[in-house]
Design an enzyme around this catalytic site. Structure first.
Site, PDB file in Angstrom:
ATOM      1  CB  CYS A 260      -1.070  -0.047   1.250  1.00 57.22           C
ATOM      2  SG  CYS A 260      -2.413   0.893   1.144  1.00 57.22           S
ATOM      3  CG  HIS A 261      -0.142   5.067   1.403  1.00 54.53           C
ATOM      4  ND1 HIS A 261      -1.367   4.359   1.373  1.00 54.53           N
ATOM      5  CD2 HIS A 261      -0.466   6.065   0.881  1.00 54.53           C
ATOM      6  CE1 HIS A 261      -2.406   5.022   0.975  1.00 54.53           C
ATOM      7  NE2 HIS A 261      -1.730   6.134   0.601  1.00 54.53           N
TER       8      HIS A 261
END
Length: 188
Positions: free
Chosen positions: A113-114
């Site tokens: 994800c991030h």
């Protein structure tokens, strides 16, 4: 493929407040169930706060402070996402050095994800094929990575995925890479 055996492996999960809870708890369970010793490493002792998207999640006990451990203490690293978590980690020099050292020591790293934001700061994505949450595409491309929109990408021991829906593939590939161990081409 049968269940990988990660006995005698120790895996660090690096996170701080604002991590996407399921991106820590699912890989944690999968890697622990495969036999590894798992430790939550953060930038301060005490507890860190998870989130479920924008809602507050649970608190988790920190096992080790990043300044007190080194990559040589671990066989692999997992970087959960969530917006605030990697944003805080990437301005913490000890956390960035810790991440970079896994690459210097050719050890598997899995980021979802991030999570790859911290990889950019560590200067380890140039020339790598990676994926991430879509909003990181420009950041990763600017850092020299080859960004693709795929469920799970593995490039020389670096495993990346986009979002919580990708967790089954992410966990499975991370376990496979941790079981394999060091990668000669996994470098900083």
């Amino acid at each position: 493929m049968g269940q990988q055996n990660l006995q005698n492996k120790t895996v660090a999960f690096l996170a701080t407040d604002g991590f996407e809870q399921v991106e820590l708890t699912e890989p944690w369970k999968a890697i622990k169930d495969a036999g590894a010793n798992v430790q939550l490493v953060s930038i301060a002792s005490g507890q860190i706060q998870g989130v479920h998207h924008e809602k507050q999640g649970d608190k988790f006990d920190v096992d080790q402070v990043v300044g007190d451990v080194s990559a040589s203490d671990y066989d692999a690293l997992v970087l959960p996402g969530g917006v605030f978590n990697p944003d805080a980690l990437r301005v913490n020099e000890e956390a960035v050095d810790f991440v970079r050292d896994f690459f210097k020591q050719h050890k598997p790293v899995a980021a979802i994800c991030h999570g790859p934001w911290t990889l950019i700061e560590a200067g380890v994505v140039e020339g790598r094929k990676v994926t991430s949450w879509p909003s990181l595409k420009t950041d990763l491309t600017n850092a020299g990575a080859h960004w693709v929109d795929e469920e799970c990408v593995c490039d020389q021991g670096l495993v990346t995925s986009r979002r919580p829906d990708d967790l089954p593939a992410f966990c499975s590939k991370a376990i496979e890479e941790i079981a394999e161990g060091k990668h000669a081409k996994q470098t900083a």
